[in-house]
Design a protein around this motif. Structure first.
Motif, mmCIF file in Angstrom:
data_model
loop_
_atom_site.group_PDB
_atom_site.id
_atom_site.type_symbol
_atom_site.label_atom_id
_atom_site.label_comp_id
_atom_site.label_asym_id
_atom_site.label_seq_id
_atom_site.Cartn_x
_atom_site.Cartn_y
_atom_site.Cartn_z
ATOM 1 N N LEU A 95 8.030 32.195 34.759
ATOM 2 C CA LEU A 95 8.453 32.961 35.932
ATOM 3 C C LEU A 95 8.580 32.003 37.109
ATOM 4 C CD1 LEU A 95 6.093 36.058 35.575
ATOM 5 C CD2 LEU A 95 8.466 35.860 34.827
ATOM 6 N N VAL A 96 9.757 31.990 37.702
ATOM 7 C CA VAL A 96 10.056 31.058 38.787
ATOM 8 C C VAL A 96 10.578 31.858 39.973
ATOM 9 C CG1 VAL A 96 11.446 29.070 39.496
ATOM 10 C CG2 VAL A 96 10.571 29.214 37.156
ATOM 11 N N GLY A 97 10.283 31.391 41.167
ATOM 12 C CA GLY A 97 10.790 32.051 42.362
ATOM 13 C C GLY A 97 9.991 31.637 43.574
ATOM 14 N N VAL A 146 14.023 33.956 36.757
ATOM 15 C CA VAL A 146 14.011 33.634 38.184
ATOM 16 C C VAL A 146 13.901 34.952 38.950
ATOM 17 C CG1 VAL A 146 15.218 32.531 40.098
ATOM 18 C CG2 VAL A 146 15.413 31.590 37.784
ATOM 19 N N MET A 147 12.875 35.074 39.799
ATOM 20 C CA MET A 147 12.624 36.316 40.525
ATOM 21 C C MET A 147 12.918 36.135 42.004
ATOM 22 S SD MET A 147 9.217 37.939 38.751
ATOM 23 C CE MET A 147 9.588 39.517 39.552
ATOM 24 N N ASP A 148 13.419 37.198 42.600
ATOM 25 C CA ASP A 148 13.683 37.213 44.041
ATOM 26 C C ASP A 148 13.513 38.636 44.542
ATOM 27 O OD1 ASP A 148 14.535 36.170 46.589
ATOM 28 O OD2 ASP A 148 16.449 37.190 46.231
ATOM 29 N N ASP A 149 12.588 38.803 45.489
ATOM 30 C CA ASP A 149 12.357 40.112 46.096
ATOM 31 C C ASP A 149 12.047 41.186 45.055
ATOM 32 O OD1 ASP A 149 12.038 41.778 48.268
ATOM 33 O OD2 ASP A 149 14.151 42.356 48.349
ATOM 34 N N GLY A 150 11.222 40.817 44.061
ATOM 35 C CA GLY A 150 10.785 41.772 43.054
ATOM 36 C C GLY A 150 11.784 42.071 41.960
ATOM 37 N N VAL A 178 16.685 37.846 38.860
ATOM 38 C CA VAL A 178 18.065 37.504 39.215
ATOM 39 C C VAL A 178 18.689 36.526 38.221
ATOM 40 C CG1 VAL A 178 17.729 37.984 41.664
ATOM 41 C CG2 VAL A 178 17.247 35.691 40.786
ATOM 42 N N GLU A 179 17.880 35.839 37.406
ATOM 43 C CA GLU A 179 18.392 34.958 36.362
ATOM 44 C C GLU A 179 17.481 35.045 35.151
ATOM 45 O OE1 GLU A 179 19.443 30.947 37.436
ATOM 46 O OE2 GLU A 179 19.823 31.524 39.522
ATOM 47 N N ASP A 180 18.075 34.984 33.975
ATOM 48 C CA ASP A 180 17.327 35.104 32.735
ATOM 49 C C ASP A 180 18.017 34.273 31.664
ATOM 50 O OD1 ASP A 180 15.956 35.800 30.452
ATOM 51 O OD2 ASP A 180 16.165 37.974 30.714
ATOM 52 N N ARG A 201 20.262 29.674 40.911
ATOM 53 C CA ARG A 201 19.121 29.228 41.711
ATOM 54 C C ARG A 201 18.229 28.260 40.942
ATOM 55 N NH1 ARG A 201 17.097 34.483 45.226
ATOM 56 N NH2 ARG A 201 19.170 35.288 45.723
ATOM 57 N N PHE A 202 18.017 28.522 39.653
ATOM 58 C CA PHE A 202 17.168 27.623 38.886
ATOM 59 C C PHE A 202 17.791 26.238 38.797
ATOM 60 C CE2 PHE A 202 15.545 25.729 34.947
ATOM 61 C CZ PHE A 202 14.180 25.808 35.194
ATOM 62 N N ALA A 203 19.101 26.176 38.644
ATOM 63 C CA ALA A 203 19.775 24.875 38.603
ATOM 64 C C ALA A 203 19.568 24.131 39.917
ATOM 65 C CB ALA A 203 21.255 25.054 38.307
ATOM 66 N N ASP A 204 19.667 24.854 41.033
ATOM 67 C CA ASP A 204 19.440 24.224 42.334
ATOM 68 C C ASP A 204 18.011 23.716 42.451
ATOM 69 O OD1 ASP A 204 22.045 24.797 43.028
ATOM 70 O OD2 ASP A 204 21.511 26.663 44.091
ATOM 71 N N LEU A 205 17.049 24.551 42.006
ATOM 72 C CA LEU A 205 15.654 24.138 42.047
ATOM 73 C C LEU A 205 15.421 22.908 41.180
ATOM 74 C CD1 LEU A 205 13.843 27.617 41.795
ATOM 75 C CD2 LEU A 205 13.872 26.109 43.791
#
Length: 606
Positions: A397-399, A572-576, A579-581, A593-597
């Motif tokens: 879980l990332v975010g 990838v989680m954002d505001d509960g 958003v990506e799986d 977002r995960f690629a950016d991270l």
């Protein structure tokens, strides 16, 4: 019960003077109910104590009566007729009454002491057991200092009442009742004179009762605040010394200490006014009785012995009222303490064990979130979550902070229950699982890696109390902790000291990992669990995780993307919301977002 009622029930233990109208009545009823539950198993002993103290008071009250009989009967018989036997009989009766008084009082004190300690033992057990079962939300809002205050200062106030005050109270009550009746029977005119003194006495008692209730409740609040500040200061002593906050803490402690002093000064002032006032009223009534009784003796209307007995009983009548005042001191303090303890015991677990649980014999670890919503009083964390984690899959879980990762993990471990929807393990709702099955199937390792006082082996075996030494060592080897443990002064028998103070942060984390792996859960949750590890230790743990997580479901929450790389799947989680799986490789190759991270993390390593 209305929402406003529920809101003050939760804080009643901390601010009893600021409760809304009607709350005080509720607290008193709640305290009485708790006291009744604690006393119920000792009903026979309580009746026995009542009979003992009653008989003891009869023996104690026989003295003045026998003295009066001796003056009016035995002395004239000796002087006028030379008959010594009435005097001998009176003396023998007084000795027998004194022996009975002493023996019965000894029996009452020892017996009541045993009953009181049994009540306190059950109270401590009940509070400790209940607080352990309360959810994380309670412990996050109710500090450890307050809990310590409940189990120490408040229980001690009850102990003082049961050990010392109860004896004085019962003796005083029986003395006042028996002597009051006996004075009226002994001589009605003198008894009516005594009754006149009840008017000012009643006013003094009511004044004391009104003001002392608030005063003694205030003393409980100030000592609790002092304990809380003391506990927090020394619990965070490293931060205090690192940021040079000693002077600030001294000032805060001084202010709280001064509040406590002023609260006790107020209580002592009330006692200082009440006791002399009762004494003054008693002396004035005694003077009135002596004057009126002497006139009646001179007129031949009253025997000298009767007047002497009356005066002796009168002194015994007012002296116990001072004991009642001192008891009221202990009583008010104990009542305030009992209100706080009963408030803790009435905190309802928000994650209760099911009444008819479903057994989970062979957990596999499939985890499903079905339309789950969750929020706190001020915000919604998970608006609507649907997620399926197949058995044996490792999910990272990332975010950003506050995205809902830890909330998801705590729902999976059933530290909280969702507001809406359902969390299922192997198709069974977590609400329906027995706690023993749930805790055996799901284990969570948190960032704090808490270790208990004891040996390294004891802390690892915490996950499986019946584990053998070889099983403990195998678990340590599996996650790479055996090397540093073996190098400790006493190896696995080394005492870790308070909160694992003898170990580094990374070593404590490895020990907590070994504890979790020894428990062998079907679902393992790692909440920021690698944050305290240095690079060599992290690589060692990642290698161990790849082997040990192969046959179990795992949720890994981490800001370090090196830890995420071992996952089969990344969310990838954002505001509960998710958003990506996808797999780490798929998401890294994308443009989300995960690629950016991942790119930002890779750049930071250059």
């Amino acid at each position: 019960m209305t929402a406003s009622d529920q809101s003050w029930r939760g804080v009643a233990t901390e601010n009893a003077d600021e409760l809304p109208t009607g709350a005080g009545v509720f607290l008193r009823a709640r305290s009485r109910r708790l006291l009744g539950e604690l006393a119920r198993p000792h009903r026979r002993s309580l009746w026995g104590l009542l009979a003992t103290i009653t008989t003891q008071n009869v023996a104690w009250l026989a003295g003045p009566f026998l003295i009066g009989v001796g003056i009016d009967v035995a002395v004239p018989a000796l002087v006028d007729h030379g008959n010594v036997w009435p005097l001998i009989g009176i003396a023998a009766a007084m000795v027998a009454a004194a022996l009975a008084d002493a023996g019965l009082r000894f029996l009452f004190i020892t017996w009541s002491g045993r009953v009181g300690q049994a009540v306190l033992l059950e109270l401590r057990r009940r509070v400790f057991r209940h607080v352990q079962r309360l959810p994380l939300s309670f412990h996050e809002s109710y500090t450890s200092g307050k809990t310590i205050s409940r189990l120490t200062s408040d229980v001690e106030a009850l102990s003082e009442l049961l050990d010392e005050g109860l004896d004085n109270l019962l003796s005083a009550v029986f003395s006042v009742l028996f002597i009051g009746v006996f004075l009226l029977v002994l001589d009605l005119p003198l008894g009516l004179v005594v009754l006149i003194g009840f008017a000012p006495l009643y006013l003094v008692v009511r004044w004391f009762q009104k003001h002392s209730t608030a005063a003694y409740r205030r003393t409980r609040e100030t000592i609790a605040a002092l304990i809380v500040q003391f506990t927090e200061t020394f619990g965070g002593i490293r931060a205090v010394q690192a940021f040079r906050r000693e002077r600030r803490n001294d000032a805060l402690h001084g202010a709280l200490n001064e509040d406590n002093r002023l609260a006790h000064n107020r209580a002592f002032w009330l006692i200082a006014v009440f006791v002399p006032a009762v004494t003054l009223i008693g002396n004035l009534v005694t003077v009135a009785v002596l004057a009126y009784g002497s006139l009646r003796v001179l007129d031949g209307e009253l025997a000298v012995g009767t007047l002497v007995s009356f005066l002796l009983y009168l002194r015994r009548f007012f002296d116990p009222l001072q004991d009642v005042a001192m008891f009221y001191n202990s009583y008010q303090s104990a009542t305030a303490a009992l209100e706080k303890l009963s408030g803790v015991l009435e905190e309802v677990p928000t994650v209760p064990e099911p009444e008819n649980p479903i057994r989970l014999q062979e957990p596999h670890g499939e985890l499903v979130f079905d339309g789950v919503t969750f929020g706190y009083t001020d915000r919604t964390v998970l608006p609507s979550l649907d997620l399926r984690v197949p058995a044996g899959q490792t999910v990272a879980l990332v975010g950003a902070t506050g995205a809902g990762k830890s909330t998801l993990a705590r729902l999976a471990a059933r530290f909280y229950d969702p507001v809406g929807g359902e969390v299922r393990l192997d198709g069974v709702p977590l609400r329906r699982l027995a706690d023993a099955d749930l805790r055996r199937a799901v284990v969570m390792v948190t960032q704090e890696s808490f270790l208990f006082s004891g040996t390294v082996a004891d802390n690892i075996a915490f996950g499986r109390p019946g584990a053998t030494r070889s099983q403990i060592e195998d678990a340590a080897r599996a996650i790479g902790a055996h090397g540093f443990i073996a190098a400790l002064p006493e190896g696995y028998d080394t005492d870790v000291s308070k909160r694992g103070g003898r170990l580094s942060a990374g070593q404590r984390q490895l020990v907590s990992f070994a504890r979790a792996f020894l428990a062998d859960p079907a679902l393992l949750i790692l909440d920021e669990a690698t944050s305290s590890l240095d690079v060599p230790s992290e690589r060692l743990v990642q290698h161990a995780l790849q082997t040990l997580l192969a046959d179990r479901t795992a949720l890994i929450i981490a800001h370090r993307l090196s830890t995420v790389e071992i996952a089969d799947r990344v969310l990838v989680m954002d505001d509960g919301r998710i958003v990506e799986d996808g797999s780490p490789g798929e998401l890294v190759a994308g443009v989300g977002r995960f690629a950016d991270l991942h790119r930002a993390w890779a750049d930071s390593l250059v």
